[in-house]
Motif scaffolding. Structure first.
Motif, PDB file in Angstrom:
ATOM      1  N   MET A  13       0.851  -1.191   0.000  1.00 58.14           N
ATOM      2  CA  MET A  13       0.000   0.000   0.000  1.00 58.14           C
ATOM      3  C   MET A  13       0.880   1.233   0.000  1.00 58.14           C
ATOM      4  O   MET A  13       1.923   1.273   0.669  1.00 58.14           O
ATOM      5  N   ASN A  14       0.460   2.253  -0.729  1.00 54.27           N
ATOM      6  CA  ASN A  14       1.203   3.504  -0.782  1.00 54.27           C
ATOM      7  C   ASN A  14       0.314   4.655  -0.301  1.00 54.27           C
ATOM      8  O   ASN A  14      -0.903   4.644  -0.482  1.00 54.27           O
ATOM      9  N   ALA A  15       0.960   5.642   0.300  1.00 56.07           N
ATOM     10  CA  ALA A  15       0.264   6.857   0.735  1.00 56.07           C
ATOM     11  C   ALA A  15       1.296   7.954   0.849  1.00 56.07           C
ATOM     12  O   ALA A  15       2.438   7.719   1.272  1.00 56.07           O
ATOM     13  N   ALA A  16       0.930   9.139   0.477  1.00 58.75           N
ATOM     14  CA  ALA A  16       1.865  10.267   0.531  1.00 58.75           C
ATOM     15  C   ALA A  16       2.399  10.428   1.952  1.00 58.75           C
ATOM     16  O   ALA A  16       1.673  10.223   2.935  1.00 58.75           O
ATOM     17  N   PRO A  17       3.717  10.763   2.068  1.00 61.43           N
ATOM     18  CA  PRO A  17       4.296  10.964   3.404  1.00 61.43           C
ATOM     19  C   PRO A  17       3.483  11.939   4.253  1.00 61.43           C
ATOM     20  O   PRO A  17       3.335  11.728   5.461  1.00 61.43           O
ATOM     21  N   ALA A  18       2.938  12.986   3.613  1.00 63.30           N
ATOM     22  CA  ALA A  18       2.144  13.957   4.374  1.00 63.30           C
ATOM     23  C   ALA A  18       0.881  13.309   4.935  1.00 63.30           C
ATOM     24  O   ALA A  18       0.444  13.616   6.055  1.00 63.30           O
ATOM     25  N   ASP A  19       0.290  12.390   4.169  1.00 62.29           N
ATOM     26  CA  ASP A  19      -0.899  11.684   4.659  1.00 62.29           C
ATOM     27  C   ASP A  19      -0.538  10.757   5.821  1.00 62.29           C
ATOM     28  O   ASP A  19      -1.314  10.603   6.771  1.00 62.29           O
ATOM     29  N   GLN A  20       0.637  10.146   5.737  1.00 57.00           N
ATOM     30  CA  GLN A  20       1.061   9.271   6.837  1.00 57.00           C
ATOM     31  C   GLN A  20       1.311  10.086   8.112  1.00 57.00           C
ATOM     32  O   GLN A  20       0.957   9.636   9.212  1.00 57.00           O
ATOM     33  N   ILE A  21       1.869  11.265   7.963  1.00 55.23           N
ATOM     34  CA  ILE A  21       2.063  12.149   9.120  1.00 55.23           C
ATOM     35  C   ILE A  21       0.703  12.568   9.678  1.00 55.23           C
ATOM     36  O   ILE A  21       0.500  12.603  10.901  1.00 55.23           O
ATOM     37  N   ARG A  22      -0.206  12.864   8.766  1.00 55.80           N
ATOM     38  CA  ARG A  22      -1.551  13.252   9.211  1.00 55.80           C
ATOM     39  C   ARG A  22      -2.226  12.089   9.946  1.00 55.80           C
ATOM     40  O   ARG A  22      -3.008  12.299  10.879  1.00 55.80           O
ATOM     41  N   LEU A  23      -1.908  10.868   9.566  1.00 55.92           N
ATOM     42  CA  LEU A  23      -2.469   9.703  10.251  1.00 55.92           C
ATOM     43  C   LEU A  23      -2.028   9.676  11.714  1.00 55.92           C
ATOM     44  O   LEU A  23      -2.795   9.271  12.586  1.00 55.92           O
ATOM     45  N   LEU A  24      -0.804  10.120  11.967  1.00 58.92           N
ATOM     46  CA  LEU A  24      -0.338  10.202  13.358  1.00 58.92           C
ATOM     47  C   LEU A  24      -1.176  11.206  14.139  1.00 58.92           C
ATOM     48  O   LEU A  24      -1.452  11.018  15.331  1.00 58.92           O
ATOM     49  N   ASP A  25      -1.562  12.285  13.465  1.00 57.66           N
ATOM     50  CA  ASP A  25      -2.413  13.277  14.135  1.00 57.66           C
ATOM     51  C   ASP A  25      -3.779  12.673  14.462  1.00 57.66           C
ATOM     52  O   ASP A  25      -4.340  12.926  15.533  1.00 57.66           O
ATOM     53  N   VAL A  26      -4.314  11.891  13.526  1.00 60.64           N
ATOM     54  CA  VAL A  26      -5.587  11.207  13.782  1.00 60.64           C
ATOM     55  C   VAL A  26      -5.436  10.253  14.959  1.00 60.64           C
ATOM     56  O   VAL A  26      -6.306  10.172  15.836  1.00 60.64           O
ATOM     57  N   GLN A  27      -4.322   9.534  14.984  1.00 62.98           N
ATOM     58  CA  GLN A  27      -4.071   8.603  16.082  1.00 62.98           C
ATOM     59  C   GLN A  27      -4.014   9.339  17.430  1.00 62.98           C
ATOM     60  O   GLN A  27      -4.572   8.866  18.434  1.00 62.98           O
TER      61      GLN A  27
ATOM     62  N   ALA B 233     -17.978  18.176  35.594  1.00 65.50           N
ATOM     63  CA  ALA B 233     -16.884  17.415  34.976  1.00 65.50           C
ATOM     64  C   ALA B 233     -17.352  16.758  33.675  1.00 65.50           C
ATOM     65  O   ALA B 233     -16.640  16.787  32.663  1.00 65.50           O
ATOM     66  N   LEU B 234     -18.545  16.185  33.690  1.00 65.53           N
ATOM     67  CA  LEU B 234     -19.068  15.541  32.477  1.00 65.53           C
ATOM     68  C   LEU B 234     -19.308  16.555  31.372  1.00 65.53           C
ATOM     69  O   LEU B 234     -19.068  16.272  30.191  1.00 65.53           O
ATOM     70  N   GLN B 235     -19.768  17.724  31.763  1.00 59.96           N
ATOM     71  CA  GLN B 235     -19.997  18.779  30.773  1.00 59.96           C
ATOM     72  C   GLN B 235     -18.683  19.188  30.112  1.00 59.96           C
ATOM     73  O   GLN B 235     -18.611  19.369  28.890  1.00 59.96           O
ATOM     74  N   GLU B 236     -17.630  19.313  30.919  1.00 58.89           N
ATOM     75  CA  GLU B 236     -16.318  19.681  30.375  1.00 58.89           C
ATOM     76  C   GLU B 236     -15.774  18.582  29.476  1.00 58.89           C
ATOM     77  O   GLU B 236     -15.233  18.854  28.395  1.00 58.89           O
ATOM     78  N   ILE B 237     -15.928  17.338  29.914  1.00 55.69           N
ATOM     79  CA  ILE B 237     -15.443  16.202  29.108  1.00 55.69           C
ATOM     80  C   ILE B 237     -16.200  16.123  27.788  1.00 55.69           C
ATOM     81  O   ILE B 237     -15.596  15.925  26.719  1.00 55.69           O
ATOM     82  N   ASP B 238     -17.509  16.277  27.844  1.00 47.99           N
ATOM     83  CA  ASP B 238     -18.313  16.203  26.621  1.00 47.99           C
ATOM     84  C   ASP B 238     -17.970  17.329  25.649  1.00 47.99           C
ATOM     85  O   ASP B 238     -17.924  17.122  24.431  1.00 47.99           O
ATOM     86  N   ALA B 239     -17.715  18.519  26.208  1.00 50.52           N
ATOM     87  CA  ALA B 239     -17.369  19.652  25.351  1.00 50.52           C
ATOM     88  C   ALA B 239     -16.043  19.400  24.643  1.00 50.52           C
ATOM     89  O   ALA B 239     -15.908  19.619  23.435  1.00 50.52           O
ATOM     90  N   GLU B 240     -15.052  18.926  25.409  1.00 48.66           N
ATOM     91  CA  GLU B 240     -13.757  18.638  24.788  1.00 48.66           C
ATOM     92  C   GLU B 240     -13.885  17.469  23.825  1.00 48.66           C
ATOM     93  O   GLU B 240     -13.299  17.479  22.731  1.00 48.66           O
ATOM     94  N   GLY B 241     -14.648  16.455  24.204  1.00 45.16           N
ATOM     95  CA  GLY B 241     -14.827  15.292  23.335  1.00 45.16           C
ATOM     96  C   GLY B 241     -15.462  15.669  22.012  1.00 45.16           C
ATOM     97  O   GLY B 241     -15.072  15.155  20.955  1.00 45.16           O
ATOM     98  N   PHE B 242     -16.435  16.565  22.055  1.00 45.82           N
ATOM     99  CA  PHE B 242     -17.088  17.013  20.828  1.00 45.82           C
ATOM    100  C   PHE B 242     -16.094  17.742  19.926  1.00 45.82           C
ATOM    101  O   PHE B 242     -16.042  17.507  18.715  1.00 45.82           O
ATOM    102  N   ALA B 243     -15.277  18.620  20.530  1.00 49.00           N
ATOM    103  CA  ALA B 243     -14.300  19.377  19.748  1.00 49.00           C
ATOM    104  C   ALA B 243     -13.247  18.453  19.138  1.00 49.00           C
ATOM    105  O   ALA B 243     -12.881  18.597  17.958  1.00 49.00           O
ATOM    106  N   VAL B 244     -12.773  17.489  19.926  1.00 45.41           N
ATOM    107  CA  VAL B 244     -11.768  16.553  19.432  1.00 45.41           C
ATOM    108  C   VAL B 244     -12.349  15.682  18.319  1.00 45.41           C
ATOM    109  O   VAL B 244     -11.688  15.421  17.303  1.00 45.41           O
ATOM    110  N   ALA B 245     -13.581  15.235  18.498  1.00 44.18           N
ATOM    111  CA  ALA B 245     -14.213  14.392  17.478  1.00 44.18           C
ATOM    112  C   ALA B 245     -14.384  15.143  16.167  1.00 44.18           C
ATOM    113  O   ALA B 245     -14.204  14.571  15.078  1.00 44.18           O
ATOM    114  N   LYS B 246     -14.744  16.419  16.241  1.00 45.67           N
ATOM    115  CA  LYS B 246     -14.894  17.218  15.031  1.00 45.67           C
ATOM    116  C   LYS B 246     -13.551  17.390  14.322  1.00 45.67           C
ATOM    117  O   LYS B 246     -13.461  17.275  13.101  1.00 45.67           O
ATOM    118  N   GLU B 247     -12.513  17.656  15.106  1.00 46.33           N
ATOM    119  CA  GLU B 247     -11.172  17.809  14.530  1.00 46.33           C
ATOM    120  C   GLU B 247     -10.726  16.496  13.903  1.00 46.33           C
ATOM    121  O   GLU B 247     -10.149  16.474  12.806  1.00 46.33           O
TER     122      GLU B 247
END
Length: 247
Positions: free
Chosen positions: A1-15, A156-170
């Motif tokens: 399988m091949n993928a551009a180096p930039a895409d592989q770096i971006r995969l680390l960001d997803v991880q 605490a749950l409200q803060e976690i959910d807010a951050e979780g939503f932002a992270v999921a969107k990103e």
């Protein structure tokens, strides 16, 4: 399988974002307030049961006290009537006088015994009332602690959910730009490898399994084209090469 180096770096960001989402899920499930509320709830249930028992005892002794006081009053009235008959001079027969005096003395003893019963019941009732008051205060204090812990948990749950939503969107935005076959492989490996499907090769070591590649594996990685998707020889995860890979 091949993928551009930039895409592989971006995969680390997803991880990295997937790991953050997992951390938030773990934090949500293991908030200290969960255990605290469970403990407080058990204590509160026990105290409420004790309070019900104390109030029930108060009610029972109140009825006992009323009954005992009524018994005393009945004896007192009867003794008063007998004493009135004795004082009136209407009873002239020596035997009747003796019997009346004997009854008055007997009633006096009976009244004394009943008054002792009243005092004993009053003491029991006072103890039950004091116990109920103490328990009611403890219940109120514990209920306040439960309310405060629930508020902390909600915050605490409200803060976690807010951050979780932002992270999921990103994460969603980043993943949309990756090749489908690369993302599919990553998702499969992530499911198999405890949430980590891609790792950086850093100083000849896979950051997924923390093991260093042997010389043969390193030579294969060195020889692979820049857009080749290489895998760790030890754990099988996607191995992303960077300038710090030590190749």
């Amino acid at each position: 399988m091949n993928a551009a180096p930039a895409d592989q770096i971006r995969l680390l960001d997803v991880q990295a974002l997937d790991l953050r989402i997992a951390q938030l899920d773990h934090r949500r499930a293991h908030l200290p307030e969960h255990a605290e509320l469970e403990r407080l709830g058990a204590d509160l249930a026990q105290l409420r049961d004790l309070l019900v028992a104390a109030r029930t005892e108060d009610g029972d002794t109140a009825r006992d006290q009323t009954k005992a006081e009524q018994d005393v009053e009945q004896v007192r009235k009867r003794a008063a009537r007998d004493q009135q008959r004795l004082d009136s001079g209407q009873v002239t027969s020596p035997r009747d006088l003796e019997n009346l005096q004997h009854e008055i003395a007997s009633l006096a003893r009976r009244q004394s015994d009943l008054e002792d019963v009243v005092l004993e019941v009053m003491e029991r009732r006072e103890a039950a009332q004091q116990r109920a008051a103490e328990l009611a205060e403890r219940v109120a204090s514990l209920e306040a602690k439960v309310t405060e812990a629930e508020q902390r948990k909600a915050t605490a749950l409200q803060e976690i959910d807010a951050e979780g939503f932002a992270v999921a969107k990103e994460r969603e935005t980043l993943a949309e730009g990756l090749p489908g076959d690369l993302l599919k492989l990553y998702e499969r490996l992530r499911a198999q490898q405890g949430g980590v499907g891609a790792a950086r090769l850093f100083q000849k070591r896979c950051e997924g399994c923390r093991l260093e590649l042997n010389i043969t594996g390193l030579n294969e990685v060195r020889a692979a084209p820049a857009d080749a998707v290489v895998r760790c020889e030890n754990c099988g995860r996607i191995l992303v090469r960077t300038a710090e890979s030590g190749l």
